[in-house]
Design an enzyme around this catalytic site. Sequence first.
Site, mmCIF file in Angstrom:
data_model
loop_
_atom_site.group_PDB
_atom_site.id
_atom_site.type_symbol
_atom_site.label_atom_id
_atom_site.label_comp_id
_atom_site.label_asym_id
_atom_site.label_seq_id
_atom_site.Cartn_x
_atom_site.Cartn_y
_atom_site.Cartn_z
ATOM 1 N N ASN A 162 0.852 -1.185 0.000
ATOM 2 C CA ASN A 162 0.000 0.000 0.000
ATOM 3 C C ASN A 162 0.889 1.236 0.000
ATOM 4 O O ASN A 162 1.435 1.618 1.038
ATOM 5 C CB ASN A 162 -0.905 -0.001 1.242
ATOM 6 N N PRO A 163 1.073 1.879 -1.145
ATOM 7 C CA PRO A 163 1.978 3.038 -1.208
ATOM 8 C C PRO A 163 1.604 4.161 -0.243
ATOM 9 O O PRO A 163 2.483 4.885 0.227
ATOM 10 C CB PRO A 163 1.851 3.499 -2.667
ATOM 11 N N VAL A 177 9.066 -1.477 6.012
ATOM 12 C CA VAL A 177 9.492 -0.078 5.861
ATOM 13 C C VAL A 177 9.395 0.702 7.174
ATOM 14 O O VAL A 177 9.616 1.904 7.197
ATOM 15 C CB VAL A 177 8.665 0.643 4.768
ATOM 16 N N GLU A 237 11.263 0.812 9.893
ATOM 17 C CA GLU A 237 12.500 1.367 10.456
ATOM 18 C C GLU A 237 13.320 2.172 9.462
ATOM 19 O O GLU A 237 13.976 3.157 9.831
ATOM 20 C CB GLU A 237 13.369 0.221 10.995
#
Length: 748
Positions: A639-640, A711, A713
């Site tokens: 999910n961008p 994504v 961290e």
Amino acid sequence: MKNIPSVGTPQSRLEGHLKVTGTAKYAGDYNPSDLLYGYVVNSTVTKGKIKSIDTSEAEKLEGVVEILTHENRPSTAWFDFQYADMDAPPGTVFKPLKDNEIRYNGQPIALVVAESFEMARLAAKKLNIEYEEDKDFYTDAFAHLEKARDPKKGLASMLKPPPPPPKGDFEKAYADSAVKIDSTFKHGTEHHNPMELFASTVIYEGDGKLKIYDKTQGTINSQMYVANVFGLKMKNVQVISPFVGGGFGSGLRPQHQLFMAVMASLHLKRNVRVTLDRAQMYMIGHRPPTLQHTKFGAGQDGRVNAIFHEAVGETSQFEDYVEIVVNWANMLYPAENTQLNHKIVPVDVYSPLDMRAPGGSTGMHAIEVTMDEIAYELNIDPVELRLINYTDVDHSSEKIYSSKELKECYLKGAKQFGWDQRTPEPRSMKRGNKLVGYGMATGMWDANRLLGRAEAILHTDGSVEIKSAVTDIGTGTFTIMTQIAADELGLPLDKVVFSYADSSMPFAPIQGGSFTTATIGPAVQAACQALNEKIYKKARSMKDSALAGTKFKEVICKDGFVVHKENPDLRVSYEEILKDNEGKVIKTKNSAMPNPLTSGKKASAVHSAVFVEVEVDEELGTIEVKRALTAVAAGRIINPKTAESQLLGGMIWGISKALHEETIVDHRLGKYMNDDLAEYHIPVHADIHDLQVLFVEEHDTFVNDLGVKGVGEIGGVGMPPAITNAIYHATGKRIYDLPIHFDKLLSL
């Protein structure tokens, strides 16, 4: 029939409306009847013993029900095995109210239970506590480096491997290097400070059964802890945590309020809630202050041939907390001569705790600033220096990366940022009375995956419910798991329900380390695929079925039908299948885990390139990050929209780490002095300007069948060194300690 794919498309959070309207219920929002309130009392000394606790004045207050101390606490099973939870480091787990010994300032020493929170808090102030204070304590790790030692190894090292052994001959290679950089870095203590305070609402159901609404990053982790500590059956402890108001690692371990609330509930056979206040949130873990020493050697061509990186961090006197601080350099840069060391200093504080990108945001700062120093020493563009030292192999393990599009991150990030507008000389760019600096750095984080389970249930209304005990700490897990399921099932999002954050559901590990999507996503995928096959088999076996004689590989599940791929007229609806199944649900439960035969054969990581522009007031030394861009390669992006949000949050935290956050300790008292949001500095809206995220396409089915990496961290790892490097470019002054405040730049 038309089925629009959901994975890869931006979707708003499915629970967003509940959150912004205040309808979402957090751990402290559940109000069962007959609820009591507990308030934790903390030690005001750092080391010593409790001589006495006089509770008489507090007990006179109307509404006070019970005051529990080490003298009258109910007995517990005390889980004596070293690891009481999934994130416990080697050592002895701290046990609240175990005895009269004081091990650190702020240690919980009593619990006041009353009919209201306010009365419990007032009564807590009425306790008369007499201490036998031991002045022989120390809380400054940097002042006691002679006590630094190698940490103990244990189960925690499964996800926190120790530094690799020395390689080559570092001393000789460094001595022979054309360029030698020798730098020392220091950063102070940081605390998580999520908006939601830690709270546990325990509902006593009798017969040793508890339902617990807990602020946690792992419902099953809290369930295990409670069952083991209090000697209860796992099935009799249900932990629920559907909404978490920020975790950042602070909820990876069960916190004191959970123990206290359960203890009081079992003792009184009543419903009990315990909530920590903001100051008490500083007593449950922190990012440890760390001292780092780097020595990098490079040839005249910029190739790094020698890497020395040593870190010394803080731990408690009872646990060996460690981070992965020094392992990263040789994972990125192919030096043949390395020496990497990580030691810890035990001090009189509570154990540190993983904080977003633990170790990575610390270690990469030192590594990437050292690389920047090499670039300036050789007059090589910092981006070009990274490209010169580029490798597709993790040279700390000599394993090839399963995927690595970092080179594209450098190139595309530099182009979109406008890196070519930078003039290379320090202090060469100016805008009015502001010195302008460009800086860049590399970011890196592990792409891990653990065991996860999920259940898929086709209900009689044609909807499918997916179940997993996984939490959603605000990362968008609820939404992206629904997307994954919808795509696998061939259903629109509104026909899929993701039920989660309940320990009675299929197993999920703690949510941390950026491994949740890569762990639970494949489990959801496996459960949905198994459900599809089960639905198909029932469709094929129906009397006069249109799919009789077909094979599963010849059909597709789509929009509530099982359809033949080549002949869409051959189809059976879910409605028909459920009717033939006598209205019973169809369900399956499946596991997903790394393949033990192949998972260790390649290295896997997420990579980023970060570009930053700062302005530094030439007279005042004040610093502003005017814009920043993170180009990230993280496999398939489910999910961008939510992924971008995660990265932006990490970037903001990176700004905070570089310029704002630090918990100040008065070492004479052994006490944190700025334990509130007024004096613990974090960015406000005025500090954040233009932030951009650029996703670089990366395909990797080695990490998992979905091809996803985390994504959570990576957004924060490269920001502090990029900001530090930009400040040097702006001012010509190299600052090695974080956070960087204006006073360090006043002598410009």
